[in-house]
Motif scaffolding. Sequence first.
Motif, PDB file in Angstrom:
ATOM      1  N   SER A  84       3.579   0.322  -0.657  1.00  9.37           N
ATOM      2  CA  SER A  84       2.944   0.510   0.642  1.00  9.37           C
ATOM      3  C   SER A  84       3.915   0.220   1.771  1.00  9.37           C
ATOM      4  CB  SER A  84       1.724  -0.411   0.766  1.00  9.37           C
ATOM      5  OG  SER A  84       0.658   0.091   0.000  1.00  9.37           O
ATOM      6  N   ASP A  96      -0.504  -2.125   8.034  1.00 13.03           N
ATOM      7  CA  ASP A  96      -1.745  -2.907   7.927  1.00 13.03           C
ATOM      8  C   ASP A  96      -2.219  -2.785   6.490  1.00 13.03           C
ATOM      9  OD1 ASP A  96      -2.147  -3.878  10.542  1.00 13.03           O
ATOM     10  OD2 ASP A  96      -2.793  -1.872  11.180  1.00 13.03           O
ATOM     11  N   GLU A 116      -4.839  -1.311  -0.227  1.00 12.47           N
ATOM     12  CA  GLU A 116      -5.017  -0.183   0.706  1.00 12.47           C
ATOM     13  C   GLU A 116      -4.008  -0.310   1.843  1.00 12.47           C
ATOM     14  OE1 GLU A 116      -8.972   0.090   2.391  1.00 12.47           O
ATOM     15  OE2 GLU A 116      -8.289   1.528   3.894  1.00 12.47           O
ATOM     16  N   ASP A 117      -3.445   0.823   2.238  1.00 14.63           N
ATOM     17  CA  ASP A 117      -2.503   0.782   3.359  1.00 14.63           C
ATOM     18  C   ASP A 117      -2.838   1.833   4.398  1.00 14.63           C
ATOM     19  OD1 ASP A 117      -1.406   3.323   2.731  1.00 14.63           O
ATOM     20  OD2 ASP A 117       0.049   2.444   1.358  1.00 14.63           O
ATOM     21  N   GLY A 119      -0.449   3.826   5.458  1.00  9.91           N
ATOM     22  CA  GLY A 119       0.795   4.588   5.350  1.00  9.91           C
ATOM     23  C   GLY A 119       0.578   6.080   5.465  1.00  9.91           C
ATOM     24  N   GLY A 209      -3.673   7.168   4.918  1.00  7.73           N
ATOM     25  CA  GLY A 209      -3.266   6.043   4.070  1.00  7.73           C
ATOM     26  C   GLY A 209      -3.600   6.285   2.618  1.00  7.73           C
ATOM     27  N   THR A 210      -3.321   5.277   1.827  1.00  3.12           N
ATOM     28  CA  THR A 210      -3.551   5.374   0.391  1.00  3.12           C
ATOM     29  C   THR A 210      -4.196   4.083  -0.082  1.00  3.12           C
ATOM     30  OG1 THR A 210      -1.553   6.730   0.212  1.00  3.12           O
ATOM     31  CG2 THR A 210      -2.420   5.822  -1.834  1.00  3.12           C
ATOM     32  N   GLU A 211      -5.055   4.212  -1.082  1.00  4.92           N
ATOM     33  CA  GLU A 211      -5.665   3.036  -1.692  1.00  4.92           C
ATOM     34  C   GLU A 211      -5.598   3.207  -3.204  1.00  4.92           C
ATOM     35  OE1 GLU A 211     -10.064   1.401  -1.121  1.00  4.92           O
ATOM     36  OE2 GLU A 211      -9.804   2.824  -2.769  1.00  4.92           O
TER      37      GLU A 211
ATOM     38  N   MET B   1      -2.156   2.389  -0.660  1.00  5.05           N
ATOM     39  CA  MET B   1      -0.714   2.296  -0.833  1.00  5.05           C
ATOM     40  C   MET B   1      -0.100   3.644  -1.182  1.00  5.05           C
ATOM     41  SD  MET B   1       0.429   1.203  -4.313  1.00  5.05           S
ATOM     42  CE  MET B   1       1.247   2.716  -4.006  1.00  5.05           C
ATOM     43  N   SER B   2       1.114   3.837  -0.779  1.00  9.06           N
ATOM     44  CA  SER B   2       1.755   5.130  -0.968  1.00  9.06           C
ATOM     45  C   SER B   2       3.105   4.922  -1.612  1.00  9.06           C
ATOM     46  CB  SER B   2       1.986   5.794   0.374  1.00  9.06           C
ATOM     47  OG  SER B   2       0.841   5.658   1.187  1.00  9.06           O
ATOM     48  N   ASN B   3       3.439   5.733  -2.562  1.00 11.76           N
ATOM     49  CA  ASN B   3       4.719   5.534  -3.210  1.00 11.76           C
ATOM     50  C   ASN B   3       5.844   6.026  -2.338  1.00 11.76           C
ATOM     51  OD1 ASN B   3       7.043   6.396  -4.916  1.00 11.76           O
ATOM     52  ND2 ASN B   3       5.896   5.110  -6.319  1.00 11.76           N
ATOM     53  N   GLY B   6       6.129  11.373   3.416  1.00 11.13           N
ATOM     54  CA  GLY B   6       6.126  11.038   4.834  1.00 11.13           C
ATOM     55  C   GLY B   6       4.742  11.079   5.412  1.00 11.13           C
ATOM     56  N   GLN B   7       4.594  11.632   6.562  1.00 10.83           N
ATOM     57  CA  GLN B   7       3.300  11.685   7.199  1.00 10.83           C
ATOM     58  C   GLN B   7       3.214  13.002   7.952  1.00 10.83           C
ATOM     59  OE1 GLN B   7       3.169   8.621  10.060  1.00 10.83           O
ATOM     60  NE2 GLN B   7       5.173   9.091  10.866  1.00 10.83           N
ATOM     61  N   ASP B  18       0.083   1.153  17.222  1.00 12.34           N
ATOM     62  CA  ASP B  18       1.091   0.502  16.395  1.00 12.34           C
ATOM     63  C   ASP B  18       2.314   1.367  16.166  1.00 12.34           C
ATOM     64  OD1 ASP B  18      -0.222  -1.786  16.220  1.00 12.34           O
ATOM     65  OD2 ASP B  18      -0.999  -1.479  14.193  1.00 12.34           O
TER      66      ASP B  18
END
Lengths: 578, 578
Positions: A84, A96, A116-117, A119, A209-211, B1-3, B6-7, B18
């Motif tokens: 994350s 976060d 969870e992020d 990202g 984001g991802t969880e 969470m992300s491995n 990008g975005q 942020d």
Amino acid sequence: MSNTSGQQGLFAGETDEDTMAASKPKKGGASRPRKGKAINAETMAKRQREISVSEFFTKNRHLLGFDSPRKALLTAVKEAVDNSLDACEEARILPDLKVTIERIGDNDKQFRMIVEDNGPGIVKAQVPHVFGRLLYGSKFHRLRQSRGQQGIGISAAGMYGQLTTGQPVQVRSKAGRRAIPMKYTIRIDTAKNRPEAKDEPIEWDTKQGTEVTIPMEGEYRRGQRSIQEFLKLMAVSNPHVNLTFTEPDGTVTEYVRNTKDLPKEVEEIKPHPHGVELGILLKMIQESENRTVSAFLQQDFSRVGPGVAKEICEKAGVKPTTNPRRLDTKTVQKIKDAIETTKIMSPPLTCIAPIGEELIIAGLKKEVEADFYQAASRKPVVYRGRPFAVEVGIAYGRPGDTLEMTETGKIQQKSVKKNEELLMGNADEPVRLIRFANRVPLVFQQAACAITKAVVGTNWKNYGLQQPRGALPIGPMVIFVHIASVWVPFTSESKEAIAGYDEIMDELKRALMECGRKLGTHVRKGKKLANEFKKRNYITMYIPHVVDALKEILELEDKEVERATGKLTDVLERSRKL
Amino acid sequence: MSNTSGQQGLFAGETDEDTMAASKPKKGGASRPRKGKAINAETMAKRQREISVSEFFTKNRHLLGFDSPRKALLTAVKEAVDNSLDACEEARILPDLKVTIERIGDNDKQFRMIVEDNGPGIVKAQVPHVFGRLLYGSKFHRLRQSRGQQGIGISAAGMYGQLTTGQPVQVRSKAGRRAIPMKYTIRIDTAKNRPEAKDEPIEWDTKQGTEVTIPMEGEYRRGQRSIQEFLKLMAVSNPHVNLTFTEPDGTVTEYVRNTKDLPKEVEEIKPHPHGVELGILLKMIQESENRTVSAFLQQDFSRVGPGVAKEICEKAGVKPTTNPRRLDTKTVQKIKDAIETTKIMSPPLTCIAPIGEELIIAGLKKEVEADFYQAASRKPVVYRGRPFAVEVGIAYGRPGDTLEMTETGKIQQKSVKKNEELLMGNADEPVRLIRFANRVPLVFQQAACAITKAVVGTNWKNYGLQQPRGALPIGPMVIFVHIASVWVPFTSESKEAIAGYDEIMDELKRALMECGRKLGTHVRKGKKLANEFKKRNYITMYIPHVVDALKEILELEDKEVERATGKLTDVLERSRKL
């Protein structure tokens, strides 16, 4: 030498002293006669099999940090948090995070880990591979600092979860503001090391984001080497992170960011020619798109310009315009030798992001109450073509145990502030060593780590501390050590300890000594004060007796006694101050 | 969470406090503005790649023991010798090995390692895979004691050789008496982890066997942690081996076998049900050819008979005739729970071959000259369904340093025999610990090893030795520790240290204490003698003065003086003997 397989015809009548001797029963009985089933090379060969990387790590799961239920839970959190934070930093997002550990039903051996992020999310095609396949990822082939580097961690956590609960990994991801949130259910086929995944669009009230949710066998405890401690240390080395941690009993801990500055953005670099190995060089030539040796050297390496490329070619006796694929091994060896004797600028250091002395001290101050703080952030250097930097921080002295001199020259015990979760031990205990690699706390395998070896190998007696032979120094002190590198050489896939390459050991020792010298000055001052204090106590103790004696001898009055006491104290204190 | 990845669109005008904050330059300058190249999930996804196991280990070669040129040479020898000994033992051949290290040309950085055995040989189809592919072999999937277990070692040595010299591995093999000898040249394609091999029939004057030649970058030295030392220790734990070692300067050392008894023949066992994990159970069901739960339990596990199978099925509420593949995960979990609460006989111990107390002491006597020898070979026990046995040997006391009491009651210094290559240190140095796993000496990573932790965690003060906190005991002593198991859990692929599973730690401590108690008796006796010796020395020192005084007082003659001295000595010695 033979790897495996049997032998042909050996037990079918041929005579050989040794083997016949071995096949007869013996006194002592260690050797036993064969049981009739002849082992031959052909039948033995059939036992040879490929071993999938997932099978290998299932059996060797301790290599990945999953050797006990307690450690497994922490390792999984660590891998998820690492990913994350890497993703957020790469996308320049202030992280976060929410980390949750909850019991599955009323089972106190099975837990659900949820991280969870906020990202960037992960695109659909990649999710199954990222979470359901070992040795897959984007960080392995790139030379830039990141927490993850192997493409093993999070999928190993999922594999362990599947192994111990039979349950798949669940992932939710929203890859950007306008993307559709998706939910994934992922199993790993360990014999093939490939994911089996299902996905569906879902409603998910998040920007992006991802969880990840991994059910697994675990054991939840607080205290040393706990998830709690890991996150606390993580906050020391990552002051830019906001994190909410929810424990199985519902306790919530918030780690609030200290700074809104993300770590410096790191850039990917090309390999540096110095330290490149022949085999790697041969492989780079095979994979290069460049059709002249000169272009290959300049474009596939960092810090090689036309001048350096020319110099290398000249030394190696190779025409710069030669197609590199036409070179034989001997000539490539010559190029390698030429590279080693050519002066080439150090690799660019934009690929790593040390924490810096200021933030190290700020981080220590937040978590450790001490008398004295010091940090040393060394300039980056290179091992095997890979830049790295060592940083050391020291927090010394429990405020309650130490003395201070007031402005008027009085020595007094400092006021004691109790810190319940003080990372520091007592004055007669070994110092507390906290280790970090690319901002990730290392909580296991302290004894095996190059950092520990460097601390043990430093002579702390020079800096006023006690130190038993071959052990950590003794004293009320926390030593913080951080290594930032494009590739940290860990002693195992679980990334718990750093291998002791010479260049790394050297830098570690230098950084420790840099802090140590300043510590020495402080410790010696403290010791002087303590001695002083002790002596003055003696004075105070004896003065009344001296005055009593004087009173009798000189027949003083009470008033005079008082004045004599004052004067005597004054004189003695002044004389001691010199 | 992300491995990774990008975005989308984040820097294309959308506002987020942020992230916008992060993307602006800051005071302190840690964060820097983006450089215009938008990172998005799609482009990032393209960086995701598979990592081949060879690529992984090329970069992480220290995991395999190839972190320095010096260690690399030893690791290669170790892997080759391990394989040769395994093959010989499986084919019940008394091993005759030749290990040669020679310089390549006049280059003192490149060496050729050659290991030849009289083993069963390897069939043609297998040679390229055995030597040119990581994670390939016959030992990984079998539950029986062997030195090799991962299918990595020898091919890793070849990979390192290729990496550092660009040269392929050469193999000669004759797979049986009547087979045609073949020569192989093998390269490893690291991106694919597959061999590229050439072969040809050759003339080779040998009965049968295999010879592997690996050219590699190396550094040749004697002394601690050298090939010499490794082979010496190997001879201690493998008294049945004949080995000829030729060093680069031509020095030849012969290790001659102590016994013609091969180690006990080990048998392959099936997994024991206790400790089996849900994921493994599910996989075993998938792979089983048995079509009823009862048959599956009885035939795919060891120690399950019809009665036990019935009991498990009853407890789990499953019909014994059910097809196991029809069971859902929940029901399989029930079977697993039922297994745990069912009493099942321990696994058969025919799968491991401990060395035995007698041969341990014989091995120690051969290499270490000492006053006192003791060994403890514990009965095999089980961790995670895998049998293992711990053995400890102790050699204590440098003969030259100690005292003995003669038959007539005199105490005298023992005659000193100098042993040039004594493994033992001095009386004021830490004891020498020698570690073995499945008869292979472990020479690196002592600090990280469960064996070391068990020795450090044993209270040697109870046995009359000094021991600094958290360190090895001090004294003239060699501690030999051997673990024999169907699967030794090493802390890394280089097999240098053993992971500290609880069951293993317990057994180690028990074995150490068993030897320790007997050592204690011996040490205390020695200390008593030493005290005695010291006191008697005092007596001898003072008697002449006493007699001188008596002479003056009583006006004795010389003759009487002599008699008085004799009598006095006699009386005092007798009184001290009580």
